[in-house]
Design an enzyme around this catalytic site. Structure first.
Site, PDB file in Angstrom:
ATOM      1  N   ASN A   1       2.657 -10.807  -4.389  1.00  0.00           N
ATOM      2  CA  ASN A   1       3.281  -9.805  -5.222  1.00  0.00           C
ATOM      3  C   ASN A   1       3.976  -8.626  -4.505  1.00  0.00           C
ATOM      4  O   ASN A   1       5.200  -8.332  -5.048  1.00  0.00           O
ATOM      5  CB  ASN A   1       2.240  -9.179  -6.122  1.00  0.00           C
ATOM      6  CG  ASN A   1       1.815 -10.292  -7.096  1.00  0.00           C
ATOM      7  OD1 ASN A   1       2.109 -11.076  -7.651  1.00  0.00           O
ATOM      8  ND2 ASN A   1       0.266 -10.349  -7.234  1.00  0.00           N
TER       9      ASN A   1
ATOM     10  N   LYS B   1      -6.989   2.932 -12.873  1.00  0.00           N
ATOM     11  CA  LYS B   1      -7.052   3.920 -11.911  1.00  0.00           C
ATOM     12  C   LYS B   1      -7.080   5.267 -12.436  1.00  0.00           C
ATOM     13  O   LYS B   1      -7.869   6.314 -11.751  1.00  0.00           O
ATOM     14  CB  LYS B   1      -5.756   3.801 -10.938  1.00  0.00           C
ATOM     15  CG  LYS B   1      -5.595   2.604 -10.074  1.00  0.00           C
ATOM     16  CD  LYS B   1      -6.908   2.506  -8.900  1.00  0.00           C
ATOM     17  CE  LYS B   1      -6.786   1.350  -8.149  1.00  0.00           C
ATOM     18  NZ  LYS B   1      -8.270   0.962  -7.316  1.00  0.00           N
TER      19      LYS B   1
ATOM     20  N   SER C   1      -4.418   5.551  -6.763  1.00  0.00           N
ATOM     21  CA  SER C   1      -2.994   5.019  -6.367  1.00  0.00           C
ATOM     22  C   SER C   1      -1.872   5.844  -6.724  1.00  0.00           C
ATOM     23  O   SER C   1      -1.956   6.561  -8.094  1.00  0.00           O
ATOM     24  CB  SER C   1      -2.907   3.513  -7.142  1.00  0.00           C
ATOM     25  OG  SER C   1      -1.407   3.199  -7.052  1.00  0.00           O
TER      26      SER C   1
ATOM     27  N   TYR D   1      -4.064  -2.244 -14.841  1.00  0.00           N
ATOM     28  CA  TYR D   1      -4.463  -1.774 -13.509  1.00  0.00           C
ATOM     29  C   TYR D   1      -4.251  -0.541 -13.285  1.00  0.00           C
ATOM     30  O   TYR D   1      -5.180   0.246 -12.936  1.00  0.00           O
ATOM     31  CB  TYR D   1      -3.569  -2.627 -12.302  1.00  0.00           C
ATOM     32  CG  TYR D   1      -3.541  -1.906 -11.287  1.00  0.00           C
ATOM     33  CD1 TYR D   1      -4.801  -2.121 -10.366  1.00  0.00           C
ATOM     34  CD2 TYR D   1      -2.536  -1.051 -10.805  1.00  0.00           C
ATOM     35  CE1 TYR D   1      -4.650  -1.499  -9.015  1.00  0.00           C
ATOM     36  CE2 TYR D   1      -2.533  -0.585  -9.575  1.00  0.00           C
ATOM     37  CZ  TYR D   1      -3.429  -0.722  -8.720  1.00  0.00           C
ATOM     38  OH  TYR D   1      -3.551  -0.045  -7.775  1.00  0.00           O
TER      39      TYR D   1
ATOM     40  N   ASN E   1     -11.262 -11.342  -3.489  1.00  0.00           N
ATOM     41  CA  ASN E   1      -9.912 -11.344  -2.998  1.00  0.00           C
ATOM     42  C   ASN E   1      -9.903 -11.107  -1.492  1.00  0.00           C
ATOM     43  O   ASN E   1      -9.254 -10.393  -1.035  1.00  0.00           O
ATOM     44  CB  ASN E   1      -9.099 -10.299  -3.606  1.00  0.00           C
ATOM     45  CG  ASN E   1      -7.695 -10.346  -3.578  1.00  0.00           C
ATOM     46  OD1 ASN E   1      -7.056 -11.561  -2.998  1.00  0.00           O
ATOM     47  ND2 ASN E   1      -6.920  -9.214  -3.474  1.00  0.00           N
TER      48      ASN E   1
ATOM     49  N   THR F   1       0.211   4.743  -8.548  1.00  0.00           N
ATOM     50  CA  THR F   1       0.945   4.207  -9.816  1.00  0.00           C
ATOM     51  C   THR F   1       0.153   5.281 -10.900  1.00  0.00           C
ATOM     52  O   THR F   1       0.967   5.242 -11.960  1.00  0.00           O
ATOM     53  CB  THR F   1       0.052   2.724  -9.863  1.00  0.00           C
ATOM     54  OG1 THR F   1       0.620   2.214 -10.871  1.00  0.00           O
ATOM     55  CG2 THR F   1      -1.250   2.983 -10.286  1.00  0.00           C
TER      56      THR F   1
ATOM     57  N   TYR G   1      -2.937   6.143  -2.943  1.00  0.00           N
ATOM     58  CA  TYR G   1      -2.212   5.620  -1.836  1.00  0.00           C
ATOM     59  C   TYR G   1      -0.903   5.282  -2.261  1.00  0.00           C
ATOM     60  O   TYR G   1      -0.645   5.013  -3.537  1.00  0.00           O
ATOM     61  CB  TYR G   1      -3.017   4.359  -1.703  1.00  0.00           C
ATOM     62  CG  TYR G   1      -4.381   3.989  -1.625  1.00  0.00           C
ATOM     63  CD1 TYR G   1      -5.034   5.066  -0.674  1.00  0.00           C
ATOM     64  CD2 TYR G   1      -5.094   3.000  -1.698  1.00  0.00           C
ATOM     65  CE1 TYR G   1      -6.562   5.122  -0.582  1.00  0.00           C
ATOM     66  CE2 TYR G   1      -6.276   2.794  -1.403  1.00  0.00           C
ATOM     67  CZ  TYR G   1      -7.006   3.888  -0.876  1.00  0.00           C
ATOM     68  OH  TYR G   1      -8.457   3.789  -0.683  1.00  0.00           O
TER      69      TYR G   1
HETATM   70  N1  UFG Z   1       9.880  -6.167  -4.211  1.00  0.00           N
HETATM   71  C1  UFG Z   1      10.951  -6.980  -4.014  1.00  0.00           C
HETATM   72  N2  UFG Z   1      10.636  -8.446  -3.922  1.00  0.00           N
HETATM   73  C2  UFG Z   1       9.357  -8.922  -3.856  1.00  0.00           C
HETATM   74  C3  UFG Z   1       8.322  -7.984  -3.900  1.00  0.00           C
HETATM   75  C4  UFG Z   1       8.556  -6.500  -4.248  1.00  0.00           C
HETATM   76  O1  UFG Z   1      11.952  -6.665  -4.074  1.00  0.00           O
HETATM   77  O2  UFG Z   1       9.199 -10.073  -3.554  1.00  0.00           O
HETATM   78  C5  UFG Z   1      10.167  -4.799  -4.462  1.00  0.00           C
HETATM   79  C6  UFG Z   1       9.760  -4.231  -5.539  1.00  0.00           C
HETATM   80  O3  UFG Z   1      10.642  -4.611  -6.963  1.00  0.00           O
HETATM   81  C7  UFG Z   1       9.541  -2.920  -5.383  1.00  0.00           C
HETATM   82  C8  UFG Z   1       9.090  -2.571  -4.067  1.00  0.00           C
HETATM   83  O4  UFG Z   1       9.546  -3.899  -3.373  1.00  0.00           O
HETATM   84  O5  UFG Z   1      10.653  -1.997  -5.782  1.00  0.00           O
HETATM   85  C9  UFG Z   1       7.857  -2.564  -3.800  1.00  0.00           C
HETATM   86  O6  UFG Z   1       7.122  -3.666  -4.333  1.00  0.00           O
HETATM   87  P1  UFG Z   1       5.399  -3.873  -4.156  1.00  0.00           P
HETATM   88  O7  UFG Z   1       5.168  -4.994  -5.302  1.00  0.00           O
HETATM   89  O8  UFG Z   1       5.504  -4.054  -2.712  1.00  0.00           O
HETATM   90  O9  UFG Z   1       4.903  -2.508  -4.524  1.00  0.00           O
HETATM   91  P2  UFG Z   1       5.008  -1.612  -5.675  1.00  0.00           P
HETATM   92  O10 UFG Z   1       5.479  -0.382  -5.591  1.00  0.00           O
HETATM   93  O11 UFG Z   1       5.336  -2.390  -6.835  1.00  0.00           O
HETATM   94  O12 UFG Z   1       3.163  -1.273  -6.088  1.00  0.00           O
HETATM   95  C10 UFG Z   1       2.503  -0.941  -4.995  1.00  0.00           C
HETATM   96  C11 UFG Z   1       1.064  -1.574  -5.106  1.00  0.00           C
HETATM   97  C12 UFG Z   1       0.227  -1.197  -6.467  1.00  0.00           C
HETATM   98  C13 UFG Z   1       0.387   0.202  -6.712  1.00  0.00           C
HETATM   99  C14 UFG Z   1       1.789   0.892  -6.358  1.00  0.00           C
HETATM  100  C15 UFG Z   1       1.878   2.393  -6.326  1.00  0.00           C
HETATM  101  O13 UFG Z   1       0.966  -2.975  -5.094  1.00  0.00           O
HETATM  102  O14 UFG Z   1      -0.844  -1.364  -6.564  1.00  0.00           O
HETATM  103  O15 UFG Z   1       2.331   0.396  -5.142  1.00  0.00           O
HETATM  104  O16 UFG Z   1       3.179   2.921  -6.127  1.00  0.00           O
HETATM  105  F1  UFG Z   1      -0.051   0.653  -7.703  1.00  0.00           F
END
Ligand code: UFG
Length: 341
Positions: free
Chosen positions: A200, A155, A126, A151, A37, A128, A179
């Site tokens: 994502n 962790k 994380s 995932y 990746n 998470t 993190y």
């Molecule tokens: N979001 C949107 N639109 C998008 C993508 C994300 O609104 O297109 C929102 C999500 O719903 C969330 C926020 O933005 O509310 C953050 O989303 P991310 O996917 O950027 O990050 P996450 O908080 O879901 O996850 C990240 C990492 C994980 C980790 C986690 C720990 O991707 O690997 O933080 O809190 F586990």
């Protein structure tokens, strides 16, 4: 003092930025990566920023005999183990792929560290692991919630493996860094995040939308019980996050660990909502983003941010970069990738 560090997954987003900060702090870095990746261009970026070409060996950490050759050839005393799969949704669809890759690589690294007497490891954990916490901000003592994805479970299991392996060893020291949400890119715009396919995560989706690669950003939910209805996260600049690894390695190399296994939150301590981030990006870069409100994304917690007291006081580390600058760096990197301007 041995200042050599093996960085697994060193060509990746966090690994490449950490390599730069390690080199800047006077460490010698040996990178292993299988580019599952990541892209070799990040290694060129590291070299252009630092003027140093880190030793690189293409190895999959699941291949123990290949990894053994790296331990045979290099006498590093410390390892930073980044190499892992990290897509939450994919892990729900392909749990065995996640368990095999993330657990086997960690066990191989720890096995070889024991066999070759290499005492120090920093592990990429994380936020998470906290899940939907009852009390915010979360401290390192906040109880972990059962994982909601394979995932997240890798962790949690990896932290437990590290705890048990350090407890069973007279010499092994481990630090798990939890993190929060790493974002941004190196201010040089020579390294940054390179998501494969549709991103994502929020910030790469934002920058790709700004670049015209994606038509419209979907904001997943505006009806959460948060101040503005969107989710809140603790967005941490990637360079600040990288520096946390340097101080964690220094703590172990210089014998300052308080116990053989330690855990630290790596965040800013400041909640920022999705709306605030989107608006902040627009202001920082003086542009308008095409976005719409969409349904909630399954698995998202409404809010999580870090209590960073322990990292501040024990590691002597704190996040320093301004969100504005981070969001500018994110856009500069996207423009660099797309050849804009
Ligand atoms: N979001 C949107 N639109 C998008 C993508 C994300 O609104 O297109 C929102 C999500 O719903 C969330 C926020 O933005 O509310 C953050 O989303 P991310 O996917 O950027 O990050 P996450 O908080 O879901 O996850 C990240 C990492 C994980 C980790 C986690 C720990 O991707 O690997 O933080 O809190 F586990």
């Amino acid at each position: 003092m041995n200042r050599k560090v093996l960085v697994t997954g060193g060509a990746g987003y966090i690994g490449s930025h950490t390599t730069v900060e390690l080199i800047n702090a006077g460490y010698e870095v040996i990178i292993v990566d299988n580019f599952s990746n990541s892209d070799p261009s990040s290694l060129e970026g590291v070299e252009r920023i630092t003027g140093v070409k880190p030793t690189f060996i293409e190895v999959d950490c699941c291949d123990k005999e290949a990894l053994r050759k790296v331990f045979e050839a290099h006498d590093f005393m410390s390892v930073i183990h980044f190499a892992a799969y990290k897509a939450v949704g994919e892990s729900v669809e392909k749990p065995l792929m996640y368990y095999r890759n993330n657990m086997l690589s960690l066990i191989n690294v720890l096995d070889l560290m024991s066999e070759y007497n290499r005492p120090n490891i920093v592990f990429s954990s994380s936020a998470t692991v906290y899940g939907d916490a009852d009390v915010l901000p979360v401290t390192e003592l906040t109880p972990r919630k059962p994982a909601t994805s394979a995932y997240g479970n890798t962790k949690q299991m990896a932290e437990d493996i590290l705890r048990d392996a350090t407890a069973a060893s007279a010499t092994l020291h481990g630090i798990a860094l939890r993190y929060f949400n790493p974002i941004g890119a190196h201010p040089s715009a020579l390294i940054g995040e390179l998501p494969r396919g549709v991103p994502n995560n929020l910030v790469p989706y934002i920058t790709q939308t700004a670049a015209g690669v994606r038509e419209c950003l979907s904001i997943f939910g505006d009806d959460y019980a948060t101040p503005d209805g969107s989710c809140q996260r603790d967005f941490i600049d990637i360079v600040d996050l990288a520096r946390a690894h340097v101080v964690a390695i220094g703590r172990m190399v210089e014998g300052r660990s308080k116990s053989q296994y330690e855990v630290f939150n790596v965040g800013t301590g400041r909640p920022v909502s999705v709306f605030e981030l989107v608006n902040g990006f627009e202001k920082a870069n003086n542009l308008k983003l095409n976005y719409k409100i969409a349904a909630r994304r399954s698995g998202d917690v409404p809010a999580v941010w870090a209590d960073t007291t322990l990292a501040n006081e024990e590691l002597g580390w704190k996040a320093e970069r301004e969100l504005n600058d981070t969001l500018r760096a994110a856009w500069m990197w996207e423009k660099h990738v797309r050849g804009i301007e």
